[in-house]
Design an enzyme around this catalytic site. Structure first.
Site, short mmCIF file in Angstrom:
data_model
loop_
_atom_site.label_atom_id
_atom_site.label_comp_id
_atom_site.label_asym_id
_atom_site.label_seq_id
_atom_site.Cartn_x
_atom_site.Cartn_y
_atom_site.Cartn_z
N GLY A 178 0.91 -1.11 0.07
CA GLY A 178 0.00 0.12 -0.06
C GLY A 178 0.79 1.22 -0.14
N ASP A 179 0.69 1.92 1.17
CA ASP A 179 1.39 3.44 1.00
C ASP A 179 2.41 3.18 2.30
OD1 ASP A 179 -0.59 3.35 3.10
OD2 ASP A 179 -1.01 5.50 2.82
N GLU A 180 2.67 1.87 2.50
CA GLU A 180 3.76 1.85 3.81
C GLU A 180 5.25 1.33 3.11
OE1 GLU A 180 0.57 0.03 7.01
OE2 GLU A 180 1.72 -1.35 5.97
#
Length: 582
Positions: free
Chosen positions: A470-472
């Site tokens: 994801g956005d990690e």
């Protein structure tokens, strides 16, 4: 490539078994086969045709000579017929009463035309003896001619008669009698004029008996009706019966001029040609042993066989000397290919040295090498791509979660073994979900790629930058002297880098990030990679609860360095439940 090399090894192992069927052997076998076929054609087809042509030619020559001899014999007989008939017609009848005068008249006629070698005789009409003869012979005046067939035939009214050839009683010489009737004014037979000649007399049949046909051939004069030889090159055959008279008689009746293979009285196979003597019904046979007639064919056959053998030996010698040289380019190419297949040399294109079949083979091999190299390059690229995808994120190109765990485990082991420090920075973008919702996933993906670029910029070779999902994003900092200080300094750099505006797909966006930091000091209780990740994740959530765009260490209750947290942080070492991220 390995399968191809194994197949080449298999072919190399079977090469010795196929040696008898090599190109050299096939060329030699083909040449010998063609030569033998040519010899076979010459012996079976060409020579019989030539023998047939020679048979026709020799038969024509024999017939020409036999016809000439037959005409000569016929001329001799007709000359004697004409002479004797003329003498009988002009014989002075008054001399019949004067034997001495008659003998002188006969002498004069014989001296003028000596066609009868045995002389002339005037015989009484009753056949009781000779009135006169020349040359004179004792006792002929007492011979009774009345019982002879030829004399009776003359008395029956035939003007001229030729008696059957017979042997003279005294010396056995073959002779023949011709007779003509002498008539008076009332056409009454008053005497018989007879002429006798030896068959081998000069100007009669001597030429037939003395003439040879070729080296061992000769001529026969046959009376088919009497089944006897009248004349022959072999004097012992004269006046003997012939078993082949039927064949000669058939030739006379059908008026053919054959050139047949017959069997001579002595059993020899011979080529015979027949011509007739019309006035007598005789036939002249020209005969030549087939061994002599076909001697040119036999000589040619021997020349062909010997010549073919010489040519064969010559070709074998030429092949022995030239084939290795001719086949050397092919052998060199095969050796080079085998060396490449064995791995002795690297697989590489070969030099095209000749513009022939070997050159075509080399070009084909070079094309195969190029195709194999292209496929091998594509395979290596594919394998590299698969290996990259197995360890990297497909969107950003950063290490994926599996590779991050592997690097973290090794870093922890190294830090524990050598007492080193390391830190994990767990970064989560603030407000990323509205980007996807408002602008679409293409814009969101472009933002993630830019984030990965900014996080990777300026990193050490020992640092690991990974996308967790994801956005990690996670940064692994290895070999640190002071974990807190170094991690905080790098975390601040990351916050500053990520806070800059994003120009993507025609949109200008502003984002921030929350970073949770977990530090391992290299001493104390061992910790696992999972525990380190959980600590960093927990610290990241504390930073988000503190108001975002914050840095929080897992061993602190308050975030660093900017603002105080809005809520109390979770107890040290605890892993909070994941809250909904904005």
């Amino acid at each position: 490539m390995m399968v191809w090399q194994q197949q080449c090894h298999l072919n190399d192992n079977t090469r010795n078994m196929m040696k008898p069927f090599s190109i050299k052997m096939r060329i030699v076998a083909l040449t010998i086969g063609l030569l033998l076929t040519l010899v076979f054609f010459r012996l079976i087809v060409a020579l019989p045709m030539m023998q047939s042509e020679l048979h026709t030619l020799v038969s024509a020559q024999q017939f020409s000579i036999a016809s000439y001899i037959a005409r000569d014999i016929d001329h001799s007989i007709n000359a004697r017929r004409a002479l004797l008939s003329g003498l009988a017609g002009r014989l002075p009848t008054e001399l019949l009463a004067d034997p001495v005068a008659m003998a002188n008249w006969l002498k004069l006629q014989h001296q003028v035309n000596p066609l009868f070698s045995r002389g002339l005789s005037v015989i009484r009409a009753d056949g009781t003896g000779v009135i006169a003869d020349y040359p004179a012979k004792n006792g002929r005046d007492r011979i009774d001619f009345a019982g002879t067939e030829w004399f009776r035939t003359v008395l029956q009214g035939q003007a001229f008669i030729i008696g059957k050839p017979q042997r003279e009683r005294v010396n056995g010489t073959p002779t023949m009698i011709m007779a003509a009737s002498v008539r008076d004014g009332q056409n009454k037979i008053i005497a018989v004029l007879a002429g006798m000649t030896n068959l081998d007399a000069p100007g009669f049949l001597d030429g037939l008996q003395q003439t040879k046909l070729g080296g061992s051939g000769d001529f026969l004069l046959v009376a088919p009706d009497d089944n006897v030889f009248i004349g022959a090159g072999d004097p012992s055959l004269v006046l003997k019966r012939t078993p082949i008279s039927e064949a000669y008689s058939r030739y006379v009746r059908t008026r053919t001029r054959p050139g047949d293979i017959t069997i001579a009285p002595d059993g020899t196979e011979e080529l015979s040609t027949v011509a007739s003597v019309p006035s007598m019904g005789w036939v002249v046979v020209a005969r030549l042993p087939t061994q002599e007639a076909y001697a040119p064919i036999e000589a040619l056959r021997n020349v062909m066989l010997v010549g073919s053998l010489v040519v064969l030996l010559f070709l074998l010698g030429v092949f022995h000397l030239m084939l290795p040289r001719v086949m050397r380019p092919l052998t060199t190419v095969a050796r080079s290919m085998r060396s490449m297949a064995d791995g002795s040399t690297a697989l590489a294109p070969l030099e095209v040295q000749t513009n022939d079949e070997v050159g075509d083979l080399v070009q084909g091999f070079n094309h195969l090498v190029a195709c194999l190299a292209e496929k091998e390059t594509a395979l290596e690229a594919s394998e590299a791509r698969m290996a990259f995808l197995a360890h990297h994120d497909t969107l950003t190109g950063l290490y994926n979660r599996g590779m991050l765990e592997d690097h973290l485990q090794r870093a922890l082991a190294r830090a524990e073994r050598h007492g080193l420090q390391l830190a994990i920075l767990f970064c989560d973008l603030d407000g990323f979900k509205p980007v996807n919702d408002n602008f679409g996933h293409d814009v969101g993906d472009a933002v993630l790629v830019e984030v990965a670029t900014r996080l990777s910029r300026g990193r050490r070779r020992t640092d690991t930058v990974a996308r967790q999902g994801g956005d990690e994003f996670v940064l692994l900092l290895d070999d640190l002297e002071d974990g807190h200080v170094d991690a905080e300094r790098l975390a601040r750099q990351c916050l500053d880098a990520l806070a800059q505006a994003y120009e993507v797909v025609g949109h200008r966006l502003a984002l921030s990030a929350s970073i949770g930091v977990a530090v391992y000091h290299g001493s104390g209780d061992a910790v696992s990679a999972t525990q380190m990740m959980a600590r960093a994740d927990s610290a990241m959530y504390r930073a988000k609860r503190a108001g975002k765009n914050k840095i929080c260490f897992n061993d602190e209750m308050t975030p660093r360095p900017n603002e105080q947290p809005a809520n109390a942080a979770a107890p040290h070492g605890s892993t909070p439940a994941r809250a909904h991220k904005q």
